[in-house]
Enzyme design. Structure first.
Site, PDB file in Angstrom:
ATOM      1  N   SER A 196       0.830  -1.201   0.000  1.00  0.00           N
ATOM      2  CA  SER A 196       0.000   0.000   0.000  1.00  0.00           C
ATOM      3  C   SER A 196       0.868   1.256   0.000  1.00  0.00           C
ATOM      4  O   SER A 196       1.657   1.454  -0.921  1.00  0.00           O
ATOM      5  CB  SER A 196      -0.964  -0.040   1.197  1.00  0.00           C
ATOM      6  OG  SER A 196      -1.942   0.964   1.088  1.00  0.00           O
TER       7      SER A 196
ATOM      8  N   GLU B 281      -9.004  -5.199  -4.378  1.00  0.00           N
ATOM      9  CA  GLU B 281      -8.366  -4.057  -3.724  1.00  0.00           C
ATOM     10  C   GLU B 281      -9.358  -2.928  -3.416  1.00  0.00           C
ATOM     11  O   GLU B 281      -9.307  -2.295  -2.363  1.00  0.00           O
ATOM     12  CB  GLU B 281      -7.260  -3.489  -4.623  1.00  0.00           C
ATOM     13  CG  GLU B 281      -6.113  -4.425  -4.947  1.00  0.00           C
ATOM     14  CD  GLU B 281      -5.039  -4.432  -3.871  1.00  0.00           C
ATOM     15  OE1 GLU B 281      -5.307  -3.973  -2.740  1.00  0.00           O
ATOM     16  OE2 GLU B 281      -3.925  -4.900  -4.181  1.00  0.00           O
TER      17      GLU B 281
ATOM     18  N   HIS C 240      -7.854  -5.293   0.139  1.00  0.00           N
ATOM     19  CA  HIS C 240      -6.552  -4.635   0.260  1.00  0.00           C
ATOM     20  C   HIS C 240      -5.922  -5.017   1.601  1.00  0.00           C
ATOM     21  O   HIS C 240      -6.503  -4.807   2.654  1.00  0.00           O
ATOM     22  CB  HIS C 240      -6.788  -3.126   0.189  1.00  0.00           C
ATOM     23  CG  HIS C 240      -5.562  -2.282   0.170  1.00  0.00           C
ATOM     24  ND1 HIS C 240      -4.705  -2.236  -0.914  1.00  0.00           N
ATOM     25  CD2 HIS C 240      -5.049  -1.427   1.098  1.00  0.00           C
ATOM     26  CE1 HIS C 240      -3.725  -1.377  -0.664  1.00  0.00           C
ATOM     27  NE2 HIS C 240      -3.906  -0.876   0.540  1.00  0.00           N
TER      28      HIS C 240
END
Length: 600
Positions: free
Chosen positions: A253, A380, A485
């Protein structure tokens, strides 16, 4: 344990003497509990460091890689750490994470236990096999462990590959000391040195204020902290058995976005050799300097300071700054920058450490030619869309958002992602379609186009497709049955035994395979590595463009049951977005208007 009671605190020399007598570092709050079974010594440029030993690794928590960024050094670039004042640095316990409001799932594992502005510390994990038992010495008065002589500078054994982790958290929360990123199992199974680190976050890490030409006016202090970590590694890791010429940076991320910055920046290019990007939202834009300054001005005014008044800003308490931070999360400085709501404290294109949008630099081949492993989860976008919209999204709101973001391309995008109305007209929910679009537009497709644009053959792409069996850890029902995610994190560090959750046997196998892929890549520049030497038999992972045929590419899908090679995944969707050519393109309509006017 005896303590030193002193009335004159400025007498530092007396504090130091007292500390030496009772094995206490004068600048540490916690004394070391002496035990020959769990103490290990390593050395660094700044002095000796005492850590702890577990069945898997020697662990050194909380090593300073800079002086504290506090007081007059708030919003300044990090400085070299000082030499230790006492016999050793106590690295047997974790230091605070950087100042933040942490809102991650499973906070007991993903958030720091403590926070502070004094947070520039890193952690090192050394495989247990690199340790030897030694007699008492002038550092510790009892028998203890130390790094084996043959792995220290001048030793006969080849030093180990080093993996430096940058945590995620949207540049606003997270910590290198979180349980989720404990490196003991990766170090032990993969036979590598693992380093995790903190870096300044949100307003303390990315505020743009101050006079033109000053450090404060360019921000990105969190990135400079990351560079300082790499400088520490290059200078010191040989004393821990690591090879400074074999450093892999990896992150997820915001940590992965950081990797993208380092791959496209000249500042850190000589400090690492390979990269792993997990879930890099390359389609999200960074703020340009002009917009970051407007955002910073509003923050300063919100906290009660005049614009660019750094003396006033540095006088404010962390509580006062936090109130202004909370207000800033919904601050849209420009309608053309609606996507900044997903990453309010984004890094800044400063022309220095961040020369331009990373995705643009990737697409124009302006990256370092180093081995790269990257990929994403299949869902995601779910975490972002559900976080932004807690209630069903109707067609009007859905269409309005697409119109704001994509402007003249709105109709084209709606045709591809029309959504569907489930049930009654007034109970429509377009969040599923928005999540699918976000996954492809922000994550998967800019990744594919980026690596397609590189002339590097040493690239491996993966698609992670495994939901957690312990789904309740999310705290968000939208992620219970999606591969959201961050779904890969519990496996890549294999921290099951440090939590209250239990993997299935297949999940344990997935964790071992992923560690093998990742550490093979760090050691050999290829996730397949020397498989004949590994106890974990992984699927052969072909490089992205192994066939060398025009338009052909491959990826590895990672699942608990079995990994398998995918031929041209997401081709139709990504061909659509590539043709539209809008990755991070809407960052500043002001910039594009000026460019067009200049061209005229």
């Amino acid at each position: 344990m005896k303590t030193c009671k002193m009335e004159i605190w400025k007498e530092i020399s007396l504090v130091t003497i007292c500390a030496l007598l009772f094995q206490v570092n004068p600048y540490e709050a916690k004394p070391i509990q002496l035990s020959s079974n769990d103490l290990v010594i390593a050395t660094a440029y700044e002095g000796s460091i005492v850590g702890q030993v577990t069945p898997e690794a020697g662990i050194f928590f909380g090593i300073p890689f800079s002086q504290p960024p506090t007081g007059e050094f708030r919003w300044r670039r990090p400085r070299d750490p000082l030499k230790y004042e006492s016999r050793y640095w106590n690295a047997t316990y974790k230091r605070p994470g950087c100042q933040q409001v942490c809102e991650e799932p499973a906070p007991e594992y993903s958030c720091p236990a403590e926070i502070s502005e004094d947070c520039l510390y890193l952690n090192v994990w050394v495989p247990k096999r690199l340790l030897m038992q030694v007699k008492a010495d002038n550092i510790l008065d009892i028998d203890h462990y130390a790094i084996r002589d043959d792995y220290r500078p001048g030793g006969e054994s080849r030093p180990l590959a080093v993996m430096v982790w940058y945590h995620g958290g949207n540049f606003k929360d997270g910590s290198g000391s979180s349980i989720l990123y404990d490196g003991r199992f990766m170090a032990n199974q993969g036979d590598v040195i693992v380093v995790t680190t903190n870096y300044r976050l949100a307003h303390l890490g990315f505020l743009v204020q101050g006079e033109n030409g000053s450090e404060e006016a360019k921000g990105n202090f969190g990135f400079w902290d990351q560079v300082k970590t790499l400088e520490w590694v290059n200078r010191n890791i040989r004393n821990f058995g690591g090879d400074p010429n074999k450093v892999t940076i990896f992150g997820q991320s915001a940590g992965s976005e950081s990797i993208g910055v380092h791959l496209t920046s000249n500042v850190s290019k000589d400090l690492f050799h390979k990269s792993i990007m997990q879930s890099n939202p390359l389609g999200l834009p960074f703020r340009n300097l002009r917009d970051a300054k407007v955002f910073g001005d509003r923050f300063a005014e919100s906290v009660g300071c005049k614009r660019n008044d750094m003396t006033c800003l540095r006088s404010k308490s962390v509580q006062e700054l936090e109130k202004a931070y909370n207000k800033s999360l919904d601050d849209i400085t420009n309608p053309a920058l609606i996507s900044t709501l997903f990453q309010p404290w984004s890094p800044v294109i400063d022309g220095d450490i961040v020369p331009d949008q990373p995705v643009k630099l990737f697409l124009t081949g302006q990256t370092q030619n180093k081995p790269l492993l990257l990929g994403s989860t299949v869902d995601e976008g779910v975490l972002f869309i559900d976080g932004a919209f807690s209630h069903p999204v109707g067609k009007l709101v859905y269409d309005l958002l697409l119109a704001i973001i994509f402007k003249q391309d709105y109709l084209t995008v709606v045709e591809r992602y029309p959504g569907e109305c489930k049930g009654h007209l007034f109970k429509c929910d377009y969040r599923d379609m928005a999540s699918e679009m976000a996954t492809e537009y922000i994550f998967l497709c800019p990744q594919r186009k980026s690596v397609n644009s590189l002339k590097n053959n040493d690239i491996w792409w993966y698609i992670f497709n495994q939901t957690w069996s312990f789904y309740e850890v999310w705290g968000q029902p939208a992620c219970y049955h999606h591969v959201c995610h961050g779904s890969d994190l519990g496996y890549i560090f294999n921290v099951e035994s440090l939590t209250k959750f239990n993997f299935t046997e297949n999940e344990r196998g997935l964790a071992k395979r992923m560690i093998t892929y990742w550490t093979n890549f760090a050691k050999y520049g290829d996730p397949n590595g020397a498989q004949t030497m590994s106890k974990v038999k992984n699927t052969q992972w072909p490089s992205f463009n192994q066939t060398h045929q025009q338009g052909m590419y491959q990826a590895l899908q990672l699942t608990a049951n079995k990994d398998f090679v995918m031929q041209q995944p997401y081709k139709e969707a990504c061909d659509f977005w590539d043709k539209l050519n809008r990755y991070a393109d809407h960052v500043s309509m002001y910039h594009h208007r000026r460019k067009r006017q200049h061209e005229k």
